[in-house]
Design an enzyme around this catalytic site. Structure first.
Site, PDB file in Angstrom:
ATOM      1  N   ASP A  24       0.846  -1.198   0.000  1.00 57.80           N
ATOM      2  CA  ASP A  24       0.000   0.000   0.000  1.00 57.80           C
ATOM      3  C   ASP A  24       0.880   1.246   0.000  1.00 57.80           C
ATOM      4  O   ASP A  24       1.804   1.349   0.822  1.00 57.80           O
ATOM      5  CB  ASP A  24      -0.856   0.040   1.280  1.00 57.80           C
ATOM      6  CG  ASP A  24      -2.116  -0.802   1.156  1.00 57.80           C
ATOM      7  OD1 ASP A  24      -2.260  -1.494   0.141  1.00 57.80           O
ATOM      8  OD2 ASP A  24      -2.946  -0.759   2.082  1.00 57.80           O
ATOM      9  N   LYS A  81      -8.259   0.658  -5.115  1.00 57.24           N
ATOM     10  CA  LYS A  81      -9.445   0.072  -4.474  1.00 57.24           C
ATOM     11  C   LYS A  81     -10.732   0.796  -4.846  1.00 57.24           C
ATOM     12  O   LYS A  81     -10.738   2.018  -4.990  1.00 57.24           O
ATOM     13  CB  LYS A  81      -9.294   0.153  -2.947  1.00 57.24           C
ATOM     14  CG  LYS A  81      -8.243  -0.784  -2.357  1.00 57.24           C
ATOM     15  CD  LYS A  81      -8.277  -0.682  -0.833  1.00 57.24           C
ATOM     16  CE  LYS A  81      -7.055  -1.311  -0.180  1.00 57.24           C
ATOM     17  NZ  LYS A  81      -7.030  -2.770  -0.254  1.00 57.24           N
ATOM     18  N   GLY A 153      -5.413  -2.946   8.709  1.00 59.87           N
ATOM     19  CA  GLY A 153      -5.045  -1.795   9.522  1.00 59.87           C
ATOM     20  C   GLY A 153      -4.811  -2.107  10.982  1.00 59.87           C
ATOM     21  O   GLY A 153      -4.764  -1.212  11.815  1.00 59.87           O
ATOM     22  N   ARG A 165      -6.599 -20.513   6.934  1.00 58.85           N
ATOM     23  CA  ARG A 165      -6.882 -21.884   7.403  1.00 58.85           C
ATOM     24  C   ARG A 165      -8.291 -22.310   7.004  1.00 58.85           C
ATOM     25  O   ARG A 165      -8.528 -23.474   6.678  1.00 58.85           O
ATOM     26  CB  ARG A 165      -6.719 -21.974   8.920  1.00 58.85           C
ATOM     27  CG  ARG A 165      -5.259 -21.971   9.362  1.00 58.85           C
ATOM     28  CD  ARG A 165      -5.104 -22.574  10.745  1.00 58.85           C
ATOM     29  NE  ARG A 165      -3.717 -22.550  11.187  1.00 58.85           N
ATOM     30  CZ  ARG A 165      -2.825 -23.500  10.900  1.00 58.85           C
ATOM     31  NH1 ARG A 165      -3.186 -24.539  10.165  1.00 58.85           N
ATOM     32  NH2 ARG A 165      -1.585 -23.415  11.322  1.00 58.85           N
ATOM     33  N   GLY A 214      -3.271  -7.395   8.090  1.00 59.20           N
ATOM     34  CA  GLY A 214      -2.615  -7.517   9.386  1.00 59.20           C
ATOM     35  C   GLY A 214      -1.172  -7.981   9.343  1.00 59.20           C
ATOM     36  O   GLY A 214      -0.569  -8.222  10.385  1.00 59.20           O
ATOM     37  N   GLY A 235      -0.404  -3.738   3.926  1.00 59.47           N
ATOM     38  CA  GLY A 235      -1.081  -2.450   3.914  1.00 59.47           C
ATOM     39  C   GLY A 235      -0.340  -1.451   4.768  1.00 59.47           C
ATOM     40  O   GLY A 235       0.656  -0.866   4.359  1.00 59.47           O
ATOM     41  N   SER A 236      -0.813  -1.310   5.996  1.00 65.66           N
ATOM     42  CA  SER A 236      -0.243  -0.304   6.889  1.00 65.66           C
ATOM     43  C   SER A 236       1.125  -0.723   7.423  1.00 65.66           C
ATOM     44  O   SER A 236       1.883   0.117   7.909  1.00 65.66           O
ATOM     45  CB  SER A 236      -1.197  -0.092   8.064  1.00 65.66           C
ATOM     46  OG  SER A 236      -2.537  -0.060   7.605  1.00 65.66           O
TER      47      SER A 236
END
Lengths: 294, 192
Positions: A24, A81, A153, A165, A214, A235-236
């Site tokens: 990102d 996005k 995030g 899983r 995450g 992402g973050s």
């Protein structure tokens, strides 16, 4: 005859991204840092998910100017996005020439019932999923690539692990079931029978499956790869950390050498502080992004 | 028959598809992530992916020198898409790291962005009369062909498949189709 936007070509770009990291970015400078670190693509955004979460309110497609500047800054593919169900945002991104569209739960959904009919587009789509049924519903709508939803995030990998899983468990169930049980299983999963049949034959999703939501450390990336995903979205995790350059490079290396603990140990050293994480149970139910979409 | 071990550079990109094609030709594919893994290989394939990402990872673990030595030994190398970019001596307008083993100049993303990616029939005389289904994904093409390089196929006036001795480079992705003729042609270099 020359054919554009075929299924082979849409799915093909995702095949080329495999084993890589999609990062990102919110500015051309960040995009160049990501490219220099070895990202195989970037996701152009106005705000990373952690900031979207903090800001609250309605999150929409980024300003096309922001996306265009990022497209001009790098030679690798640029994704962007759109809100779930917002097919006009998707038309705009296709006109802009982005390389992949993420119909994403990180943004506020525009339609609570229906996702975009992605078959109508030449540009390929990636969508999030928490389990096999959800992944196959998105593929039925035309998604050429799937990613776990995780909980964006948060810097907390637990939901991405859970979703990976669950997809794997679904695949094992389909593979183990005798043929006569597949119609009932398809109904139970809410997935088209033809796609369930394909999963039974292939022993995997019929499209590329990345991990997202995450991932904050090289070890997180390698964990998701060992669980069987094809590549990583961060992402973050990169630009919310203390040293984005070093962390980005280390996550790229970890995604390639995910099975080599010696290398993973070396590249995990001295990366500076990771992004501050968020415990999932502290997030109110209505703020959980993974619950968006169906 | 001796089974040929073929290395597939497995740093990033579509390496599994090449492994499948090699296996379909009766070869034994081996994933290559470190230089020493090249020792047992008689040929090497550099897959499609992002050439900047693959280049970065090659540099990090000494694979540029190792693959250059591999080529200098006369062992065959086949690059597709990003692999072709990495084999080229010149990449138009870009300074990114490369092997530079082939006497060609290439242009990256030369057919445009993803919305311009396409499939088309490509005529490759060395493979016989039936065309190959060329899958071009943000593909490069060859803008200049130097000494010792033979053009094997063009599309729309652009050079998309070249050979230089035991090195082969293509702009499209035979590994995304069930047609193994190009892989067989490449492996036949070992018998020459």
């Amino acid at each position: 005859m020359v054919e554009k936007g075929t299924w082979t070509v849409k799915k093909g770009l995702a095949e080329m991204l495999k084993g890589g990291v999609i990062m990102d970015v919110t500015t051309p400078e960040q995009a160049r840092i990501a490219e220099a670190a070895g990202a195989c693509a970037v996701m152009a955004l106005e705000r990373v998910p952690a900031d979207i979460r903090a800001a609250g309110g309605i999150a929409r497609m980024a300003d096309p100017t922001v996306i265009q500047r990022i497209m001009d800054a790098v030679t690798i593919p640029v994704m962007a996005k759109v809100r779930i169900g917002h097919f006009v945002e998707a038309q705009i991104l296709e006109a802009l020439g982005v390389d992949y569209i993420d119909e994403s739960e990180v943004l506020t959904p525009a339609d609570e019932q229906y996702h975009i009919n992605k078959h109508l587009f030449k540009v390929p789509f990636v969508c999030g999923a928490r389990n096999l049924g959800e992944a196959l519903r998105r593929i039925a709508e035309g998604a050429a690539m799937i990613r776990t939803k995780g909980e964006p995030g948060t810097g907390n990998v637990v939901e991405a692990v859970r979703h990976m899983r669950m997809v794997n468990e679904g695949i094992r169930r389909v593979q183990a079931a005798p043929r006569e049980e597949l119609v009932a299983l398809a109904r139970e999963m809410g997935a088209p029978y033809e796609l369930v049949l394909q999963v039974a034959e292939l022993g995997r999703l019929p499209v590329v499956n990345f991990a997202a939501g995450g991932i904050a450390t090289p070890a997180d990336a390698a964990l998701m790869m060992q669980l069987g995903c094809d590549g990583i979205f961060v992402g973050s995790g990169i630009f919310k950390s203390k040293n984005p350059e070093a962390r980005a490079k280390a996550i790229v290396t970890a995604t390639t050498h995910y099975n080599d603990p010696q290398i993973l140990a070396e590249i995990s050293c001295d990366l500076g502080e990771a992004m501050r994480g968020l415990e999932i149970s502290t997030i109110p139910d209505h703020e959980r992004m993974q619950e968006r979409g169906w | 028959m001796v089974v040929v071990t073929v290395g597939i550079l497995a740093l990033q990109g579509a390496f599994l598809e090449h492994a499948r094609s090699v296996a379909a030709c009766g070869g034994r594919p081996v994933e290559i992530r470190k230089p020493e893994q090249l020792d047992d290989c008689r040929a090497l394939i550099i897959p499609g992916g992002e050439s900047t990402a693959i280049g970065k990872l090659m540099d990090q673990f000494g694979l540029f020198d190792a693959v250059r030595r591999f080529g200098a030994d006369g062992r065959p190398i086949f690059g597709t898409c990003a692999g072709m970019v990495l084999l080229a001596r010149e990449i138009e307008g870009l300074q990114q790291p490369r092997l530079g083993l082939m006497n060609i100049a290439v242009k990256r993303n030369a057919f445009g962005r993803q919305v311009d990616s396409f499939e088309a029939d490509i005529y490759v005389p060395v493979l016989g009369e039936a065309p190959v289904r060329g899958v071009f994904i943000r593909a490069p093409y060859v803008t200049a062909v130097g000494r010792g390089v033979e053009t094997l196929a063009s599309f729309d006036g652009k050079v998309v498949l070249v050979r230089q001795g035991r090195l082969l480079a293509g702009a499209f992705h035979p590994e995304l189709t069930a047609d193994t003729r190009l892989h067989r042609y490449f492996l036949s270099f070992l018998d020459e």
